[in-house]
Write a protein that holds these residues in place. Structure first.
Motif, PDB file in Angstrom:
ATOM      1  N   ASP A  48       0.894  -1.157   0.000  1.00  0.00           N
ATOM      2  CA  ASP A  48       0.000   0.000   0.000  1.00  0.00           C
ATOM      3  C   ASP A  48       0.929   1.202   0.000  1.00  0.00           C
ATOM      4  OD1 ASP A  48      -1.487   2.270   0.991  1.00  0.00           O
ATOM      5  OD2 ASP A  48      -3.022   0.867   1.683  1.00  0.00           O
ATOM      6  N   ARG A  50       0.203   4.422  -0.201  1.00  0.00           N
ATOM      7  CA  ARG A  50      -0.363   5.679   0.284  1.00  0.00           C
ATOM      8  C   ARG A  50       0.334   6.068   1.588  1.00  0.00           C
ATOM      9  NH1 ARG A  50      -5.927   4.544   1.723  1.00  0.00           N
ATOM     10  NH2 ARG A  50      -4.974   2.604   2.428  1.00  0.00           N
ATOM     11  N   ALA A  54      -3.646   7.383   5.768  1.00  0.00           N
ATOM     12  CA  ALA A  54      -4.629   6.706   4.929  1.00  0.00           C
ATOM     13  C   ALA A  54      -4.580   5.200   5.170  1.00  0.00           C
ATOM     14  CB  ALA A  54      -4.381   7.022   3.456  1.00  0.00           C
ATOM     15  N   HIS A  59      -7.025  -0.327   4.810  1.00  0.00           N
ATOM     16  CA  HIS A  59      -6.109  -0.896   3.820  1.00  0.00           C
ATOM     17  C   HIS A  59      -6.506  -2.334   3.527  1.00  0.00           C
ATOM     18  CE1 HIS A  59      -4.261  -1.755   7.779  1.00  0.00           C
ATOM     19  NE2 HIS A  59      -3.954  -2.910   7.230  1.00  0.00           N
ATOM     20  N   PRO A  67       4.978   4.117   1.607  1.00  0.00           N
ATOM     21  CA  PRO A  67       4.616   5.215   0.703  1.00  0.00           C
ATOM     22  C   PRO A  67       5.605   5.325  -0.465  1.00  0.00           C
ATOM     23  CG  PRO A  67       4.402   5.905   2.978  1.00  0.00           C
ATOM     24  CD  PRO A  67       5.076   4.555   2.995  1.00  0.00           C
ATOM     25  N   CYS A  89      -2.692   1.914  -4.734  1.00  0.00           N
ATOM     26  CA  CYS A  89      -2.913   3.197  -4.082  1.00  0.00           C
ATOM     27  C   CYS A  89      -4.418   3.391  -3.913  1.00  0.00           C
ATOM     28  CB  CYS A  89      -2.254   4.333  -4.865  1.00  0.00           C
ATOM     29  SG  CYS A  89      -2.834   4.498  -6.569  1.00  0.00           S
ATOM     30  N   ALA A  90      -4.868   4.620  -3.930  1.00  0.00           N
ATOM     31  CA  ALA A  90      -6.276   4.913  -3.657  1.00  0.00           C
ATOM     32  C   ALA A  90      -7.208   4.370  -4.732  1.00  0.00           C
ATOM     33  CB  ALA A  90      -6.483   6.418  -3.493  1.00  0.00           C
ATOM     34  N   CYS A  94      -5.612   8.004  -8.827  1.00  0.00           N
ATOM     35  CA  CYS A  94      -4.338   8.214  -8.129  1.00  0.00           C
ATOM     36  C   CYS A  94      -3.214   7.576  -8.930  1.00  0.00           C
ATOM     37  CB  CYS A  94      -4.457   7.578  -6.737  1.00  0.00           C
ATOM     38  SG  CYS A  94      -2.947   7.605  -5.766  1.00  0.00           S
ATOM     39  N   GLY A  96      -0.163   7.071  -7.488  1.00  0.00           N
ATOM     40  CA  GLY A  96       0.833   6.626  -6.518  1.00  0.00           C
ATOM     41  C   GLY A  96       1.378   5.244  -6.820  1.00  0.00           C
TER      42      GLY A  96
END
Length: 133
Positions: A48, A50, A54, A59, A67, A89-90, A94, A96
């Protein structure tokens, strides 16, 4: 007159096969990740990517929070070089996971994206975990 679908001819089967095989080499989906985790057959590390806040709120169960901005050689020392990472990610809004995958690949690590991220996981109706650990 052909439909808008057929107006541009479809690729040859060989070209289509190469294209879709390439995509599957780079991506997986929430259902496949869920099935592997549920069966205890996760031969990957689910990241994950993020931020910690978050992640703590919600999750995917079994995910490790790393991150994308913190992915570097030192952060990856805990895992063998041949480890497959699956980043999320989200969701589709996103990038990410793309940033994480780029960092991982540039560090010589194997990586796939989990398409849909948190949004896809929720859409599938799968449960979430809470907490920092």
């Amino acid at each position: 007159m052909p439909s808008p679908v057929a107006a541009i001819p479809a690729a040859a089967p060989e070209e289509a096969a190469a294209h879709f095989a390439r995509r599957l080499a780079l991506e997986t989906d929430c259902a496949d990740v869920h099935a592997a985790l549920r069966a205890g057959a996760a031969d990957f590390v689910l990241l994950d990517v993020r931020g910690p806040g978050a992640f703590a709120r919600s999750h995917v169960p079994g995910a490790v929070n790393l991150p994308h901005a913190r992915i570097d050689a030192a952060a990856l020392e805990a895992w063998p070089a041949e480890t497959l990472f699956v980043a999320y990610c989200a969701g589709p809004h996103c990038n990410g996971a793309d940033r994480a995958a780029l960092r991982l690949a540039r560090l010589g690590r194997r990586v796939k994206l989990m398409l849909g991220g948190m949004t896809g996981w929720a859409d599938e109706g799968f449960a979430f975990a809470e907490g920092a650990g």
